[in-house]
Design a protein around this motif. Sequence first.
Motif, PDB file in Angstrom:
ATOM      1  N   UNK A 176      -4.300  76.706   4.004  1.00 25.10           N
ATOM      2  CA  UNK A 176      -4.763  75.344   3.737  1.00 25.10           C
ATOM      3  C   UNK A 176      -5.862  74.943   4.714  1.00 25.10           C
ATOM      4  N   UNK A 177      -5.792  75.445   5.941  1.00 24.63           N
ATOM      5  CA  UNK A 177      -6.829  75.119   6.928  1.00 24.63           C
ATOM      6  C   UNK A 177      -8.162  75.745   6.526  1.00 24.63           C
ATOM      7  N   UNK A 178      -8.118  76.959   5.999  1.00 24.80           N
ATOM      8  CA  UNK A 178      -9.350  77.603   5.532  1.00 24.80           C
ATOM      9  C   UNK A 178      -9.926  76.845   4.333  1.00 24.80           C
ATOM     10  N   UNK A 179      -9.044  76.361   3.449  1.00 22.55           N
ATOM     11  CA  UNK A 179      -9.476  75.558   2.307  1.00 22.55           C
ATOM     12  C   UNK A 179     -10.214  74.313   2.779  1.00 22.55           C
ATOM     13  N   UNK A 180      -9.668  73.647   3.775  1.00 26.16           N
ATOM     14  CA  UNK A 180     -10.245  72.403   4.277  1.00 26.16           C
ATOM     15  C   UNK A 180     -11.554  72.654   5.007  1.00 26.16           C
ATOM     16  N   UNK A 181     -11.654  73.783   5.701  1.00 24.28           N
ATOM     17  CA  UNK A 181     -12.862  74.076   6.474  1.00 24.28           C
ATOM     18  C   UNK A 181     -14.018  74.560   5.610  1.00 24.28           C
TER      19      UNK A 181
ATOM     20  N   UNK B 197      -4.074  65.906   8.729  1.00 28.91           N
ATOM     21  CA  UNK B 197      -4.653  64.678   9.269  1.00 28.91           C
ATOM     22  C   UNK B 197      -5.257  63.849   8.133  1.00 28.91           C
ATOM     23  N   UNK B 198      -5.526  62.561   8.360  1.00 28.75           N
ATOM     24  CA  UNK B 198      -6.181  61.751   7.323  1.00 28.75           C
ATOM     25  C   UNK B 198      -7.490  62.356   6.832  1.00 28.75           C
ATOM     26  N   UNK B 199      -8.282  62.909   7.737  1.00 33.27           N
ATOM     27  CA  UNK B 199      -9.548  63.523   7.334  1.00 33.27           C
ATOM     28  C   UNK B 199      -9.305  64.740   6.453  1.00 33.27           C
ATOM     29  N   UNK B 200      -8.320  65.546   6.818  1.00 34.70           N
ATOM     30  CA  UNK B 200      -8.027  66.751   6.031  1.00 34.70           C
ATOM     31  C   UNK B 200      -7.549  66.383   4.633  1.00 34.70           C
ATOM     32  N   UNK B 201      -6.724  65.353   4.541  1.00 34.58           N
ATOM     33  CA  UNK B 201      -6.259  64.922   3.222  1.00 34.58           C
ATOM     34  C   UNK B 201      -7.422  64.414   2.374  1.00 34.58           C
TER      35      UNK B 201
ATOM     36  N   UNK C 146      -9.497  67.180   0.762  1.00 31.30           N
ATOM     37  CA  UNK C 146      -8.876  67.727  -0.449  1.00 31.30           C
ATOM     38  C   UNK C 146      -9.203  66.874  -1.671  1.00 31.30           C
ATOM     39  N   UNK C 147      -9.293  65.549  -1.474  1.00 32.83           N
ATOM     40  CA  UNK C 147      -9.722  64.661  -2.559  1.00 32.83           C
ATOM     41  C   UNK C 147     -11.168  64.970  -2.937  1.00 32.83           C
ATOM     42  N   UNK C 148     -12.017  65.113  -1.929  1.00 29.60           N
ATOM     43  CA  UNK C 148     -13.442  65.317  -2.181  1.00 29.60           C
ATOM     44  C   UNK C 148     -13.735  66.677  -2.810  1.00 29.60           C
ATOM     45  N   UNK C 149     -12.811  67.625  -2.645  1.00 31.16           N
ATOM     46  CA  UNK C 149     -12.950  68.917  -3.321  1.00 31.16           C
ATOM     47  C   UNK C 149     -12.286  68.894  -4.702  1.00 31.16           C
TER      48      UNK C 149
ATOM     49  N   UNK D 132     -16.050  62.398   5.420  1.00 31.75           N
ATOM     50  CA  UNK D 132     -14.828  63.036   5.929  1.00 31.75           C
ATOM     51  C   UNK D 132     -15.091  64.482   6.332  1.00 31.75           C
ATOM     52  N   UNK D 133     -15.822  65.209   5.498  1.00 31.90           N
ATOM     53  CA  UNK D 133     -16.107  66.601   5.802  1.00 31.90           C
ATOM     54  C   UNK D 133     -16.975  66.722   7.053  1.00 31.90           C
ATOM     55  N   UNK D 134     -17.990  65.873   7.162  1.00 27.17           N
ATOM     56  CA  UNK D 134     -18.875  65.924   8.318  1.00 27.17           C
ATOM     57  C   UNK D 134     -18.119  65.617   9.609  1.00 27.17           C
ATOM     58  N   UNK D 135     -17.262  64.601   9.582  1.00 24.18           N
ATOM     59  CA  UNK D 135     -16.504  64.250  10.788  1.00 24.18           C
ATOM     60  C   UNK D 135     -15.507  65.344  11.147  1.00 24.18           C
ATOM     61  N   UNK D 136     -14.914  65.955  10.128  1.00 22.43           N
ATOM     62  CA  UNK D 136     -13.965  67.038  10.389  1.00 22.43           C
ATOM     63  C   UNK D 136     -14.668  68.220  11.056  1.00 22.43           C
ATOM     64  N   UNK D 137     -15.878  68.530  10.607  1.00 21.15           N
ATOM     65  CA  UNK D 137     -16.623  69.634  11.207  1.00 21.15           C
ATOM     66  C   UNK D 137     -16.975  69.361  12.667  1.00 21.15           C
ATOM     67  N   UNK D 138     -17.197  68.101  12.986  1.00 17.24           N
ATOM     68  CA  UNK D 138     -17.536  67.720  14.367  1.00 17.24           C
ATOM     69  C   UNK D 138     -16.309  67.433  15.224  1.00 17.24           C
ATOM     70  N   UNK D 139     -15.138  67.403  14.583  1.00 11.97           N
ATOM     71  CA  UNK D 139     -13.869  67.165  15.293  1.00 11.97           C
ATOM     72  C   UNK D 139     -13.917  65.884  16.111  1.00 11.97           C
ATOM     73  N   UNK D 140     -14.501  64.871  15.550  1.00 17.45           N
ATOM     74  CA  UNK D 140     -14.552  63.598  16.261  1.00 17.45           C
ATOM     75  C   UNK D 140     -15.108  62.503  15.384  1.00 17.45           C
ATOM     76  N   UNK D 141     -14.974  61.269  15.849  1.00 13.46           N
ATOM     77  CA  UNK D 141     -15.438  60.128  15.082  1.00 13.46           C
ATOM     78  C   UNK D 141     -16.934  59.937  15.309  1.00 13.46           C
ATOM     79  N   UNK D 142     -17.663  59.737  14.219  1.00 13.08           N
ATOM     80  CA  UNK D 142     -19.098  59.503  14.285  1.00 13.08           C
ATOM     81  C   UNK D 142     -19.403  58.131  13.703  1.00 13.08           C
TER      82      UNK D 142
END
Length: 355
Positions: free
Chosen positions: A3-8, A82-86, A89-92, A324-334
């Motif tokens: 699932x982590x690979x799916x999200x990444x 996490x909320x971002x990871x969930x 999954x919606x955006x995909x 959500x995807x962009x923030x997840x890639x940066x591992x932080x709030x932008x």
Amino acid sequence: MSIKETINSAKSGWMAGGGPEGDILLSSRVRVARNLKGYAFPHLLELEKAEQVIYAVQLALENQVLKDQANELEITRMSELSPLERQILVEKHLISPNLLTEYQKKALALRDDEVISIMINEEDHLRIQCLLPGLQLEKAWTLVNQIDDALEHTLDYAFSEDFGYLTACPTNVGTGMRASVMLHLPGLVMVDQVGAVLATISKLGFTVRGLYGEGTEALGNLFQLSNQVTLGHSEEEIINSLNSVTRQILTQERQARKALLHQRKDQLEDKVGRSYGLLKYAHMISSEEAMRRLSDVRLGVELQLITGPTSEQLTELMVMTRSSYLMHQREGKLNSMQLDVLRARTISTKLNQGG
């Protein structure tokens, strides 16, 4: 794939190029709603009962019959993400926004290639979904039906001889099936005919929604078309009816594109060329503008006015450019400005590599 690979990864099986009618039709989706006998509908379930439903589905997935039909389907509880990871999954398009609410009660079973997903304790206990590229409703239904039949070897579904499968929403009673297609209709939008076409479709018993389903906008000239009623219609009738209406829309969209090429070619070339240049070289871009410009470039690619990017790459960018995807890639709030800068850089890198 975990699932982590799916999200990444922004890629998904339904984004593969070359699907039937893929110049206009991005994906076909078939899902069926099922509920377990003896349990309240998910919105009334206590946490303990919801966990029992998840466990029952997990046992069914471990059944060798199902493994033969669908390879491995791995269950992930929404509370583990996490909320971002969930949201990713919606955006995909692997889960619905409904799975984000009361997520402690909910789970997802996902196949490695992301073509098959089972939402657990969404509006119904099970939402079995197949998502394929292009116009492949019959194949999607075949795959869903195989999974459904295999699960029913273990699970006791709520079923009425008079009404069919019982569901939380009355509009799903009967077959419990919703079939839908995701259409890219910039031609009809540009010739100002999309409103009339979609209004006619609604009168025929179909629902038109935005990019992420009910209550969402038609971003990037993308529209979801689905059947509205399931009671009194067989699965084959639903598929055939949606196929028929979809092909009519495909014809109208192609006619609109042809008219634009013959009557407004300079304007069309300018529009897609400006959008392509902006996406390749802009320093900042908002999510809404990115979707609009990506729509223009996709149209340019399909009409062979632009060479370089592929439709598959452009579809992938629809996910890669979401906040959500962009923030997840940066591992932080932008903040919004940082997101706009990162979005522009992401698009530029992708397009300049691809082109």
